[in-house]
Design an enzyme around this catalytic site. Structure first.
Site, short mmCIF file in Angstrom:
data_model
loop_
_atom_site.label_atom_id
_atom_site.label_comp_id
_atom_site.label_asym_id
_atom_site.label_seq_id
_atom_site.Cartn_x
_atom_site.Cartn_y
_atom_site.Cartn_z
N HIS A 1 8.84 28.26 36.16
CA HIS A 1 7.91 28.64 35.08
C HIS A 1 7.87 30.18 34.93
CE1 HIS A 1 4.19 28.10 32.60
NE2 HIS A 1 3.93 29.30 33.07
N GLU A 2 7.60 30.87 36.02
CA GLU A 2 7.51 32.33 35.93
C GLU A 2 8.88 32.92 35.60
OE1 GLU A 2 4.69 33.47 35.68
OE2 GLU A 2 3.52 31.82 36.55
N HIS B 1 9.23 33.12 31.91
CA HIS B 1 8.57 34.34 31.41
C HIS B 1 9.46 35.56 31.65
CE1 HIS B 1 4.66 32.79 30.27
NE2 HIS B 1 4.39 32.30 31.48
N GLU C 1 4.61 31.56 26.55
CA GLU C 1 4.44 30.28 27.25
C GLU C 1 5.52 29.28 26.83
OE1 GLU C 1 2.06 28.87 30.36
OE2 GLU C 1 2.13 30.84 29.39
#
Lengths: 500, 500
Positions: A264-265, A268, A294
């Site tokens: 997830h990170e 980003h 997101e």
């Protein structure tokens, strides 16, 4: 002799330097800064932030912006400068419309409210937090009038996080999501659940870290322009495109925290690493909105990391890193286990199917609060009722209900919708990507994620704030915000897993 | 209504915040900042440093200083404020006496010279570096005239690193050292050397790190106010007394690099961690001079870490961390091995016995250069000759001779003497400490280093820059700079080890 354009660019560059320093201090505070130095470091942050605030609201800056708007100048400016000026003007206008005394009091209020919230949450004691929240809501109600809006009052707040999006659009999109997902979640709740016990065996931290690094590398995260550290509340931070840091945490009884958190990170981080270098030093050199950001993290977490083909590639590797915990578990069982879904009370632990419903609840409450339809005192009951209506479960206390999220304590009204919009955008991007990369699943199966990253960079990453969320979506997918793709994706995926 | 004193303190506090941010960025750059972000980070540093420079030379600051000096005000000021004002005035006066254009060019020159030096050193090519060094020497010759001096020109440079020390004193002290140490080194060179082969067995990095942390903790380094990281050129940095970070490096074929390096940097760190909290936010909140700082690192490295009693306590622990490399080595043999001494060409690898001689060579050359007695072109030959005279060995090329140190490339003339003064001070402090702690060796043997740290805090650490080096020495030892104690210590120690 410097042109006004050059003076402006130098000025904005200096501002970006202050922000980069603030960003690094923030990263350090969350990744191991010694605790006895923290109070003093807070003062350093305060000084840099107030210098930065003074610079961005100074008369000198206003004069520069005005000069650049003169007819003889504006047309001669570089496109990047023009976009940058528009962003500067917009922020400045907001600040100018807030009475300075009110703003100052609000900054103090929110700094106190966060620790009041922490205590209130721990004690499940909403009454101890509501005096703060009432003042915060009060400020935000006034704020929307100060900065102005068209249509619904809440639009003024949306503009801070997802410029261009309005209540009309979100009501429509979230309405469609609710209509499709509420019955789907109900069906799943009544179905047989996949086995998950093997997920919770001991997985040593060092092995999780090594595996997380391997996955980041496979995602095309550039370790020469970043690093992976541990923290309590994981985040990614783009200091500049050559220095975008990912953080994660390791739970030895649940490897999913680190692995899916890192992916997830990492999503980003790919965004921030691949912004075009020509934007460095301007106010356009970061993700364009919370929702688009997101969309990147959720695209990688769900459409890549929770995809069967991805684990066809990586499951054997995971087994090598693990201490034997998956030796007797088939790939199919593993895939179903990491995609288990169903109603839950805590947003940050929710699966991809139910996540949007958690967000919709918050959105509806925020909208009603700002519009004066409900008051802070009504929140706990309204919250619990919505959880019953949408998810069929009811918090047993406010600590696992209305007090669970930090956001309201620092006044971030208008932020929550971005999370669900990110999921909606991600599904739209996946759909558009399939036209160029119809072999998407094969790429995952081959561990060849470069074309996926390149596609994202070409369509999203490179632009930074040069394009608005709506422009990015339109140019990339040919559509506006459209919930259909997310609904189709979730329905097909979960009908498969739960054999509905 | 703020008093002028309060305004001044706020102003200085703001300056300290900029410096703390610069310090953190510097630490980060040297401990793992991603390389692709470094160029951009350099610009951030440039902005913060130039803001800091502008603040410390502004008219507003000058006016504040002048107001505080008014008769009706000065006497009412707090003692800390008075000392702080004196320091501010001193730095300001130096800056004011340098022509701004010359200073600007010098900053550019030294920033280029450092990479020219690196290349020159790698190629052992003094001629490629000498054009830079000539300009740097030229600036420093003018600098001493701009800022003024009494007695020898070199005193102006000494004042930047070791205020209060003059060529007269250093000539005397270094003369005594030479007289005692040159024959002692000669005797040792002709003696039988201790066995050292067992030092160079494989010692895993993780085990070295764990042992280094244990030693730092035993030294009373506070890990809640610091951390240990790896780097290429180890250092300690005090961001504020609650955040003082140590760095080290690990050589798996020579554990001494990490262990003695960590003890050395730990000595620096204890100084910065134990400065009185009342000095936080002023310009007095760091070590008072390079020499006193070095006295702390060298005290711990040599008087503690290379002491027999210290290893009576820690040798068994070291064996536990090591992979069996010391299993057949007696404590006595180990002690002699870590204290092996003799002539060498490279300063940073020198032992405690010969170290001062390396420094004295540099001091004599710098003094002659600044005084116009030699020119840059004379340096390589003058260097080599001094190595022959004092240490009996001659570099085979300039890379291991005159080009070995970075200091001159950034213009740090006047800095080198501090290293040897640090050793001299350390021996003086040890002597004074023995009066209060006659059981010094017993404390080491018991692993009870708290009383030693407390003594140093009471006499040295707490004062920061409130006391000058000479004041600290006088108040603590009752003496001025005195080489006798170092000479006695080294003579006794090495006569013992080498059975002279």
């Amino acid at each position: 002799m410097q042109t006004t354009e050059q003076k402006y660019l130098d000025y904005v560059k200096k501002l970006s330097h202050f922000q980069e320093a603030v960003g690094l201090i923030g990263w350090d505070l969350r990744t191991g800064a010694p605790k006895k130095g923290v109070a003093q470091r807070g003062e350093v942050l305060g000084t840099l932030q107030s210098e930065s605030f003074n610079l961005s609201t100074s008369q000198e800056f206003k004069d520069l912006l005005q000069e650049l708007r003169e007819d003889t100048t504006w047309g001669t400016l570089d496109e990047v400068t023009q976009k940058s000026v528009e962003h500067s003007e917009k922020s400045l206008k907001k600040f100018e419309n807030i009475p300075p005394e009110e703003y100052k009091n609000y900054v103090i209020l929110t700094s106190q409210a966060e620790s009041a919230w922490e205590t209130a949450k721990a004690n499940a004691d909403f009454d101890s937090f509501s005096p703060y929240l009432e003042k915060i809501v009060d400020f935000n109600r006034k704020y929307v009038d100060w900065v102005g809006y068209e249509g619904h009052k809440y639009n003024a707040l949306l503009d801070d996080y997802e410029p261009g999006l309005t209540v009309d659009t979100i009501d429509r999109v979230f309405g469609e999501l609710k209509e499709a997902l509420v019955p789907l979640v109900k069906q799943i709740t009544e179905s047989e659940q996949p086995k998950t016990d093997f997920l919770f065996t001991h997985f040593p931290k060092e092995k999780q870290e090594a595996f997380s690094k391997a996955i980041l590398t496979s995602m095309q995260y550039d370790f020469e322009a970043g690093r992976l550290d541990t923290t309590v509340h994981p985040f990614a931070t783009g200091l500049n495109p050559g220095d975008v840091r990912v953080t994660t945490k390791y739970d030895e009884s649940d490897f999913r925290t680190a692995v899916f958190g890192t992916i997830h990170e990492g999503g980003h981080a790919l965004y921030e690493q691949n912004i075009d270098k020509s934007l460095i030093g301007t106010n356009l050199c970061s993700g364009t909105s919370m929702g688009i950001h997101e969309s990147q993290s959720l695209f990688y977490e769900n459409f890549v990391g929770r995809n069967f083909a991805f684990w066809e590639r990586h499951y054997e590797t995971l087994k090598e890193y693990a201490d034997g915990q998956f030796d007797d578990v088939s790939l199919e069982d593993f895939y179903e286990a990491i995609n288990v879904a169903g109603p839950s009370l805590i947003r940050i632990e929710a699966d991809e199917l139910t996540y949007s419903l958690h967000i919709i609840i918050r959105y509806e409450l925020e909208k009603a609060l700002i519009n004066g339809e409900i008051e802070v005192a009504d929140l706990p009951e309204a919250w619990n009722k919505k959880y019953e209506d949408l998810l069929g479960i009811r918090p047993s206390h406010d600590g696992e209900g209305v007090l669970q999220d930090v956001h309201w304590s620092f006044g971030a009204f208008g932020y929550f919708p971005s999370y669900a919009l990110g999921l909606v955008y991600a599904a739209q991007l996946k759909q558009a990507m399939l036209k160029d990369l119809p072999n998407f699943d094969d790429l995952l199966r081959d561990g060849n994620l470069a074309p996926i990253k390149e596609w994202m960079t070409k369509h999203i990453h490179q632009y930074g704030k040069k394009k608005s969320p709506v422009e990015l979506l339109k140019d990339t997918t040919g559509e506006g915000v459209n919930a259909k793709h997310l609904i189709t994706y979730l329905s097909e995926k979960y009908q498969g897993i739960y054999a509905l």
